[in-house]
Structures are given as structure tokens and as C-alpha cells.
Design a protein around this motif. Structure first.
Motif, PDB file in Angstrom:
ATOM      1  N   LEU A 193      91.267   5.410 -44.440  1.00 25.82           N
ATOM      2  CA  LEU A 193      91.671   4.572 -43.311  1.00 25.82           C
ATOM      3  C   LEU A 193      92.011   3.156 -43.771  1.00 25.82           C
ATOM      4  O   LEU A 193      92.977   2.545 -43.293  1.00 25.82           O
ATOM      5  CB  LEU A 193      90.551   4.540 -42.265  1.00 25.82           C
ATOM      6  N   ASN A 197      95.708   1.276 -43.450  1.00 26.10           N
ATOM      7  CA  ASN A 197      95.912  -0.064 -42.901  1.00 26.10           C
ATOM      8  C   ASN A 197      96.643  -0.964 -43.888  1.00 26.10           C
ATOM      9  O   ASN A 197      97.495  -1.769 -43.504  1.00 26.10           O
ATOM     10  CB  ASN A 197      94.560  -0.690 -42.535  1.00 26.10           C
ATOM     11  N   HIS A 211      87.517  -2.480 -40.461  1.00 25.18           N
ATOM     12  CA  HIS A 211      87.733  -1.049 -40.549  1.00 25.18           C
ATOM     13  C   HIS A 211      86.643  -0.217 -39.902  1.00 25.18           C
ATOM     14  O   HIS A 211      86.775   1.005 -39.819  1.00 25.18           O
ATOM     15  CB  HIS A 211      87.876  -0.650 -42.019  1.00 25.18           C
ATOM     16  N   ASP A 214      88.005   1.749 -36.928  1.00 24.71           N
ATOM     17  CA  ASP A 214      88.819   2.891 -37.351  1.00 24.71           C
ATOM     18  C   ASP A 214      87.937   4.054 -37.769  1.00 24.71           C
ATOM     19  O   ASP A 214      88.208   5.213 -37.432  1.00 24.71           O
ATOM     20  CB  ASP A 214      89.719   2.495 -38.530  1.00 24.71           C
TER      21      ASP A 214
END
Length: 279
Positions: A193, A197, A211, A214
Motif C-alpha cells: 500500500l 501511494n 498509511h 490504507d
């Protein structure tokens, strides 16, 4: 009722063999602090075999005796690297010979799982379709043991084809064998993830807090769409952010660059001086 999850620790997380930490000493140390199960690292097993001038099979028998004495279990034998998908079938034939030895060792250790991280072979030298066929072949060989051995497939954020839990589930669907399951490692969910990004232009800042949402969203989707029976092992690992910030608006091509090199090594218990992504 939720399935019971028994904690275990990887032997490779308890010290390196070259530093004098033998496999038996690490197993005893794990027991001393309350663990009743360990993930046996092949590296630890082979290093101990070499150091005692014994065969792998005899060494596995010794370790099984020790586990019985301590009333402990071997959760898995790990990790069988870059097994599947090689276009060079002569190379794959050698890998299959190695995998057969792994199955024998797992059987001796009474480890119900052999762990296979998704291959990191370049796409020019590998094939997704061949990978599926290779995994089916190995899983069928594992099923022939008594009791059957489970092939545990681990997606990693830097594998060639299988980088997410969603893609790992797709592999499991295609393999379609009862003794094929998935290893769920939150480290690889997180680093993938973060990598996604970083590929955005302009790239957002890379920090732990950016994060966490996410990761929470991904785990929420997982819990709502996937039954726990698909996963045979959960790994809770972490890594420290890289010490230097990413260059502004420059995407990271390799997810492995998103964590500092020392913390890509096995986890170290009670290491509090570094702040990880998941803390």
C-alpha cells in the motif's frame, strides 16, 4: 466461534547461526519464554546440520525429538524461495527435487506446512500459468504424505505476479486443492500500500500515520470478503521507515526500498528504539 490462533515464533528471529545461536538453543529459548510452537527456518536447520556434520534428515529427526521433549510443535518449514513459474524447465526440475526434500523434512519434523513466498523471478524468465501448474504439482505431491502437508503460499509486496492478498486468493482459486492455503503477512499488505501511494504523482509524504488508514481499509475488506479458512498462518511483522525521506514527487519502483535495510531482516523481539509503520 472464531478459530483458535496459537502463537509461534520463527527460529530465524531468535539469532543468527553464525553468531552461535544454534537451532536447539533457539527452540529452548522460545519455550523458556512461553512459546509452544516455532516456525523452523530451513537456514537454521541446514546451518545446524552443517555445523554438526550430519545429514538434513538426521538433523530433522533430532529436532523432532527435542520438540517432543519440550512438548512443542513445528508450525512450518520455511521459506522455499522462487519455486514456481520458471520458463527454463530444466531449472524447475532441479527446484522440484529440492522441494521433494523439503516435504520429506517437513514430514520428519511433523510440520503441517511448508511455506512458499510467491516467486520473485523476472517476468521475462517466468510465466504465471506455469507458476499455477507448478504449485498444483507440488500441492499434489504434498497431499500424498500421511498426514498430508499443506502448501502455504505467501504473497510478498515485491513478488513478480502475486503482491496482494487479493492476487493470492486468485492463485488459491486456480490451484483448487484442499491442502493449499495462504500466509497472511501484514508487513506485505502495508508495504504494498505504501508503494502504491508512492507511485502517485505528486507522491504523498511517506510516514507511518499516512498509511495506517490504507492498511485498516484493506484489512476491513479482507474481513468482509474472505473466510478465515483460506489462511493457515498469520504473520505479524513490521519495519522501520527508511531513514531518509523519499525525494518529492519521485515514485518508488521497488517496494523493498520503502523500509530500512536492517529492518527487512527478521523481527527482533522488544526492539523499542525504532518506530515501525504498524506501531
Amino acid at each position: 466461534m472464531a478459530p483458535r490462533i496459537d502463537p509461534a515464533i520463527a527460529t530465524l528471529s531468535l539469532g543468527r547461526p553464525e553468531s552461535g545461536h544454534t537451532l536447539p538453543s533457539k527452540i529452548r529459548a522460545a519455550k523458556a519464554v512461553g512459546f509452544n510452537a516455532v516456525e523452523i527456518s530451513y537456514f537454521c536447520l541446514s546451518s545446524y546440520a552443517t555445523g554438526t556434520s550430519r545429514s538434513l534428515h538426521d538433523t530433522a529427526r533430532e529436532i523432532r525429538v527435542l520438540l517432543d521433549e519440550l512438548e512443542m510443535e513445528a508450525v512450518s518449514l520455511a521459506p522455499l524461495m522462487n519455486f514456481e513459474g520458471d520458463r527454463d524447465r530444466a531449472v524447475h526440475a532441479e527446484k522440484l527435487k529440492t522441494a521433494k526434500v523439503w516435504l520429506q523434512l517437513a514430514h520428519i519434523l511433523q510440520a503441517p506446512l511448508i511455506q512458499i513466498p510467491a516467486a520473485m523471478i523476472s517476468s521475462s524468465d517466468s510465466s504465471y500459468d506455469l507458476a499455477i501448474a507448478d504449485l498444483v504439482e507440488l500441492t499434489d505431491l504434498a497431499a500424498a504424505f500421511d498426514p498430508p502437508i499443506n502448501v502455504l503460499y505467501e504473497f510478498t509486496s515485491w513478488s513478480t505476479y502475486v503482491r496482494t492478498w487479493q492476487s493470492a486468493l486468485d492463485v488459491a482459486l486456480k490451484v483448487d486443492r484442499p491442502n493449499f492455503s495462504i500466509c497472511l503477512d501484514v508487513f506485505h499488505i502495508g508495504t504494498f500500500l505504501i508503494h502504491e501511494n508512492s507511485m502517485r504523482i505528486p507522491a504523498p509524504p511517506s510516514s507511518p500515520s499516512d498509511h495506517r488508514q490504507d492498511l485498516a481499509d484493506s484489512l476491513k475488506e479482507l474481513s468482509e470478503t474472505t473466510h478465515a479458512s483460506k489462511f493457515a498462518l498469520y504473520q505479524l511483522t513490521d519495519a522501520a521507515p527508511i531513514p531518509d525521506p523519499l525525494p518529492p514527487n519521485q515514485p518508488v519502483q521497488d517496494p523493498a526500498r520503502l523500509v530500512s535495510k536492517p529492518c527487512r531482516a527478521p523481527i527482533v523481539l522488544f526492539l523499542t528504539r525504532r518506530v515501525g509503520y504498524c506501531r
